[in-house]
Scaffold this motif. Structure first.
Motif, short mmCIF file in Angstrom:
data_model
loop_
_atom_site.label_atom_id
_atom_site.label_comp_id
_atom_site.label_asym_id
_atom_site.label_seq_id
_atom_site.Cartn_x
_atom_site.Cartn_y
_atom_site.Cartn_z
N GLN A 69 12.68 -69.42 -24.93
CA GLN A 69 12.19 -68.08 -24.66
C GLN A 69 12.61 -67.15 -25.79
O GLN A 69 13.75 -67.21 -26.25
N ASP B 250 3.72 -57.35 -32.41
CA ASP B 250 2.58 -58.01 -31.78
C ASP B 250 2.26 -59.29 -32.54
O ASP B 250 2.23 -59.29 -33.77
N GLY C 81 1.40 -62.43 -27.63
CA GLY C 81 1.83 -61.30 -26.83
C GLY C 81 2.10 -60.08 -27.68
O GLY C 81 1.98 -60.10 -28.91
N GLY C 82 2.51 -59.01 -27.02
CA GLY C 82 2.79 -57.75 -27.68
C GLY C 82 4.27 -57.54 -27.91
O GLY C 82 5.11 -58.31 -27.44
N LEU D 201 12.84 -50.74 -22.78
CA LEU D 201 11.76 -50.52 -21.83
C LEU D 201 12.05 -49.33 -20.93
O LEU D 201 11.14 -48.58 -20.57
N ASN E 122 8.03 -56.24 -27.65
CA ASN E 122 8.94 -56.07 -26.51
C ASN E 122 8.51 -56.90 -25.30
O ASN E 122 8.73 -56.50 -24.17
N GLU E 123 7.95 -58.04 -25.55
CA GLU E 123 7.50 -58.91 -24.47
C GLU E 123 8.30 -60.21 -24.51
O GLU E 123 8.58 -60.75 -25.58
N LEU E 124 8.68 -60.72 -23.36
CA LEU E 124 9.41 -61.98 -23.26
C LEU E 124 8.40 -63.10 -23.07
O LEU E 124 7.60 -63.07 -22.13
N VAL E 125 8.39 -64.07 -23.99
CA VAL E 125 7.42 -65.17 -23.91
C VAL E 125 8.12 -66.51 -24.10
O VAL E 125 9.18 -66.59 -24.72
N ILE F 258 11.98 -62.95 -27.49
CA ILE F 258 11.53 -61.58 -27.29
C ILE F 258 10.78 -61.18 -28.55
O ILE F 258 11.35 -61.21 -29.65
#
Length: 148
Positions: free
Chosen positions: A2, A8, A13-14, A51, A16-19, A4
């Motif tokens: 995982q 983008d 994903g964009g 966030l 500040n997104e956790l993927v 962060i």
């Protein structure tokens, strides 16, 4: 693995997104190119704080937009225009003129690109324009065109 995302990334994903990504893609591409950081507990806390700050800013901005909308809906704005004897305007009313009138009469500076005229304004009378503030917020502005 995982990660962060810091920026983008197409098809992922964009910011500040956790993927979740494959280990090799994360370690060999995303992290070295500074597109992402590993999702460690400290980085997750930082993400949560970012966030939270972003949400507070958005709430404050939405409150300001609601205040501006309320002020704009108090009544029509008057625009002066030079006219002929038949009541037709020389030229037409533009979004720039509407923006200036809002600044002078209501005290708010609204970008002319956010103002959309519903009809062409070439005669004296009452018209409507739509102001798009973004974030799904818009309002209708009523304005009167009067002879100078």
């Amino acid at each position: 693995m995982q990660v962060i995302l810091i920026q983008d990334v197409d098809n992922l994903g964009g910011a500040n997104e956790l993927v979740a990504v494959k280990n090799g893609y994360g370690r060999n591409y995303l992290i070295p190119k500074k597109l992402a950081v590993e999702a460690s507990p400290s980085n997750l806390k930082q993400l949560e704080e970012k966030l939270k700050v972003k949400r507070k800013k958005e709430e404050k901005m939405m409150a300001e937009i609601n205040q501006v909308i309320a002020k704009l809906q108090e009544g029509p704005i008057s625009l002066g225009a030079k006219t002929g004897t038949s009541g037709k305007i020389f030229g037409s009313i533009t979004t720039l003129q509407i923006s200036r009138a809002i600044r002078e009469q209501r005290g708010y500076d609204i970008d002319r690109k956010k103002i959309h005229l519903n009809d062409e304004v070439k005669e004296l009378g009452q018209y409507k324009a739509t102001i798009d503030f973004g974030n799904g917020k818009n309002t209708e502005l009523v304005f009167d065109v009067v002879a100078e």
